[in-house]
Scaffold this motif. Structure first.
Motif, short mmCIF file in Angstrom:
data_model
loop_
_atom_site.label_atom_id
_atom_site.label_comp_id
_atom_site.label_asym_id
_atom_site.label_seq_id
_atom_site.Cartn_x
_atom_site.Cartn_y
_atom_site.Cartn_z
N GLU A 49 24.75 52.97 29.58
CA GLU A 49 23.63 53.81 29.12
C GLU A 49 23.76 54.13 27.62
OE1 GLU A 49 20.75 55.00 30.44
OE2 GLU A 49 21.14 53.72 32.16
N GLN A 52 24.70 52.21 25.42
CA GLN A 52 24.34 51.01 24.67
C GLN A 52 22.83 50.78 24.63
OE1 GLN A 52 27.01 49.42 23.12
NE2 GLN A 52 27.97 51.22 24.04
N ARG A 53 22.10 51.65 25.29
CA ARG A 53 20.63 51.49 25.37
C ARG A 53 20.01 51.55 23.98
NH1 ARG A 53 16.57 53.23 29.55
NH2 ARG A 53 18.43 53.57 30.80
N GLY A 77 16.55 52.23 22.13
CA GLY A 77 15.23 52.80 22.37
C GLY A 77 14.13 51.95 21.76
#
Length: 77
Positions: free
Chosen positions: A64, A66-67, A69
């Motif tokens: 998460e 490494q998400r 946007g």
């Protein structure tokens, strides 16, 4: 149990854990990427002897983090 089928009896209360290679294979990333995350402290893990064991919740949390946007689209006037 048929050949190639692995069944694990996980004791209650213990999280599922991954080895370095197991996590890399599961996520489709390189072992080197997992090792970098371990050595930098980004990915929490346990050391048992020479093995690194990564609990599933730590793997999910790291993934998460490494998400990327979505960037807003620029309007050209």
């Amino acid at each position: 149990m048929s050949k190639g089928t692995e069944q694990t009896n996980k004791p209650e209360g213990l999280p599922r854990v991954f080895s370095i290679g197991g996590l890399a294979g599961h996520l489709g990333i390189s072992r080197r990427t997992v090792c970098r995350a371990l050595s930098s402290g980004e990915l929490e893990h346990y050391r048992v002897g020479a093995r690194a064991l990564i609990p599933e919740p730590a793997a999910v949390s790291w993934l998460e983090s490494q998400r990327v946007g979505r960037r807003p689209r620029l309007r050209v006037a």
